[in-house]
Design an enzyme around this catalytic site. Structure first.
Site, PDB file in Angstrom:
ATOM      1  N   LYS A 160      43.083  -7.304  62.432  1.00 22.46           N
ATOM      2  CA  LYS A 160      44.197  -6.697  61.689  1.00 22.46           C
ATOM      3  C   LYS A 160      44.069  -7.059  60.194  1.00 22.46           C
ATOM      4  O   LYS A 160      42.952  -7.200  59.706  1.00 22.46           O
ATOM      5  CB  LYS A 160      45.541  -7.135  62.276  1.00 22.46           C
ATOM      6  N   GLU A 202      46.364  -0.441  75.780  1.00 24.76           N
ATOM      7  CA  GLU A 202      47.172  -1.446  75.099  1.00 24.76           C
ATOM      8  C   GLU A 202      48.649  -1.066  75.200  1.00 24.76           C
ATOM      9  O   GLU A 202      49.141  -0.283  74.365  1.00 24.76           O
ATOM     10  CB  GLU A 202      46.779  -1.534  73.623  1.00 24.76           C
ATOM     11  N   HIS A 257      44.998   2.858  67.144  1.00 18.80           N
ATOM     12  CA  HIS A 257      45.753   1.642  67.465  1.00 18.80           C
ATOM     13  C   HIS A 257      47.248   1.958  67.353  1.00 18.80           C
ATOM     14  O   HIS A 257      47.663   2.726  66.472  1.00 18.80           O
ATOM     15  CB  HIS A 257      45.363   0.514  66.509  1.00 18.80           C
ATOM     16  N   SER A 274      48.249  -9.324  73.971  1.00 17.25           N
ATOM     17  CA  SER A 274      48.518 -10.753  74.180  1.00 17.25           C
ATOM     18  C   SER A 274      47.558 -11.408  75.176  1.00 17.25           C
ATOM     19  O   SER A 274      47.970 -12.259  75.965  1.00 17.25           O
ATOM     20  CB  SER A 274      49.981 -10.966  74.611  1.00 17.25           C
ATOM     21  N   GLY A 326      51.014  -8.382  70.437  1.00 13.70           N
ATOM     22  CA  GLY A 326      51.563  -9.363  69.501  1.00 13.70           C
ATOM     23  C   GLY A 326      52.895  -9.950  69.938  1.00 13.70           C
ATOM     24  O   GLY A 326      53.566 -10.620  69.160  1.00 13.70           O
ATOM     25  N   ASN A 352      40.284  -7.749  67.093  1.00 13.88           N
ATOM     26  CA  ASN A 352      40.930  -6.917  66.078  1.00 13.88           C
ATOM     27  C   ASN A 352      41.634  -7.875  65.118  1.00 13.88           C
ATOM     28  O   ASN A 352      42.695  -8.400  65.441  1.00 13.88           O
ATOM     29  CB  ASN A 352      41.937  -5.966  66.740  1.00 13.88           C
ATOM     30  N   GLU A 366      49.599   0.395  66.120  1.00 17.05           N
ATOM     31  CA  GLU A 366      50.180   0.119  64.791  1.00 17.05           C
ATOM     32  C   GLU A 366      49.898   1.286  63.842  1.00 17.05           C
ATOM     33  O   GLU A 366      50.729   1.615  62.990  1.00 17.05           O
ATOM     34  CB  GLU A 366      49.629  -1.216  64.251  1.00 17.05           C
ATOM     35  N   GLY A 405      43.821  -9.310  69.681  1.00 19.46           N
ATOM     36  CA  GLY A 405      44.388  -9.424  68.346  1.00 19.46           C
ATOM     37  C   GLY A 405      44.486 -10.878  67.921  1.00 19.46           C
ATOM     38  O   GLY A 405      43.520 -11.496  67.481  1.00 19.46           O
ATOM     39  N   GLY A 406      45.684 -11.443  68.084  1.00 16.16           N
ATOM     40  CA  GLY A 406      45.947 -12.795  67.583  1.00 16.16           C
ATOM     41  C   GLY A 406      44.905 -13.829  67.975  1.00 16.16           C
ATOM     42  O   GLY A 406      44.460 -14.626  67.137  1.00 16.16           O
TER      43      GLY A 406
HETATM   44  C1  PEP Z   1      45.762  -5.664  69.230  1.00 19.63           C
HETATM   45  O1  PEP Z   1      46.158  -5.738  68.074  1.00 19.63           O
HETATM   46  O2  PEP Z   1      45.006  -4.745  69.568  1.00 19.63           O
HETATM   47  C2  PEP Z   1      46.225  -6.690  70.168  1.00 19.63           C
HETATM   48  C3  PEP Z   1      45.915  -6.543  71.441  1.00 19.63           C
HETATM   49  O3  PEP Z   1      46.947  -7.744  69.642  1.00 19.63           O
HETATM   50  P1  PEP Z   1      47.399  -9.081  70.425  1.00 19.63           P
HETATM   51  O4  PEP Z   1      46.212  -9.572  71.207  1.00 19.63           O
HETATM   52  O5  PEP Z   1      47.790 -10.019  69.329  1.00 19.63           O
HETATM   53  O6  PEP Z   1      48.532  -8.706  71.311  1.00 19.63           O
END
Ligand code: PEP
Length: 259
Positions: free
Chosen positions: A12, A168, A96, A206, A174, A10, A98, A227-228
């Protein structure tokens, strides 16, 4: 239907045409020879054309991070599922945290997006998960059940055979703070007994190369929504490698759904 592990990035609201090209080039070079895992990248809308061009015919699928619940019409700024399909998307992230938290998406709106994605032949990746306050109040299962049930009521359980769920925990996204493998497994097992038994359920929050193996080793974890770490080719590839090594019970979806 075997629960082949899926690792989906993802991105973002990150990237540029130049940096995306370099990232995807590195992923394409690194992904060869990992047939036991599916990989996908969910990119910002404006980059879908470039992404499709670069990934078409490769082992990496692509998708978007949001979709309208409406098929067409006067919805300024929205993007429909059929538009995503036209750009070759396989997946779209819906609900999501967010989107839920920052843009006020409701459970019923998320259910509409899930249904719209399926209707267009896309695979929705439905995100569910609790906040830290909800976990501390012992409400994790109640929250996840509510988020799943709104979709189940709208689409029926069979629809989940064509969908992916991502657990999640909001407090892990994040933040660098990951659920323990046992915490993830507990919620995945809870979610699985509510939906189509053969559905893939990803963990997100994460995930990094260092913690991926332990999380993916859990019996009800079928990969990750990343994500990251999906913005760093070597990290995303290392996570995909861990998913490909994880042992999965090869469930037959239909038989399992009856049983
Ligand atoms: C996400 O945005 O779905 C996510 C899991 O982010 P991160 O891996 O950065 O925690």
């Amino acid at each position: 239907m075997a629960r082949t592990p899926l690792v989906a990035g993802n991105w973002k609201m990150h990237g540029s045409r130049a940096s995306n090209r370099a990232l995807l080039d590195a992923l394409l070079r690194g992904i060869a020879g990992q047939p036991a895992v599916e990989c996908a990248v969910c990119v910002p809308f404006p980059y879908l054309g470039d992404t499709a061009e670069q990934l078409r015919g490769s082992a990496i699928a692509w998708g978007a991070q949001n979709v309208s619940e409406h098929a067409r019409g006067a919805y300024t700024g929205e993007v429909s599922a059929s538009m995503l399909k036209e750009f070759g998307c396989s997946y779209v992230v819906v609900g999501h945290s967010e989107r839920r938290q920052l843009f006020g998406e409701s459970d019923s709106q998320v259910a509409g997006k899930f249904a719209a994605a399926l209707e267009a032949g896309l695979t929705p990746i439905l995100c569910v998960g609790e906040t830290l306050a909800q976990r501390d109040a012992g409400q994790t299962e109640k929250v996840v059940a509510r988020q799943l049930d709104e979709v189940l009521t709208k689409t029926g359980i069979e629809a989940f055979s064509r969908a992916v769920v991502a657990y999640e925990p909001v407090w892990a996204i994040g933040t660098g703070r990951t659920a323990t493998p046992e915490q993830a497994q507990a919620v995945h097992a809870f979610a699985r007994q509510r939906i189509f038994k053969g559905s893939r359920i990803l963990y997100g929050g994460s995930v990094k190369p260092e913690n991926a193996a332990a999380i993916f080793a859990m019996p009800d974890v079928d990969g990750g929504l990343i994500g990251g770490a999906s913005l760093v080719a070597e990290d995303f590839l290392a996570i995909a490698r861990e998913a490909s090594k994880a042992k999965r019970p090869q469930l037959n979806g239909r038989a399992a759904a009856k049983g």
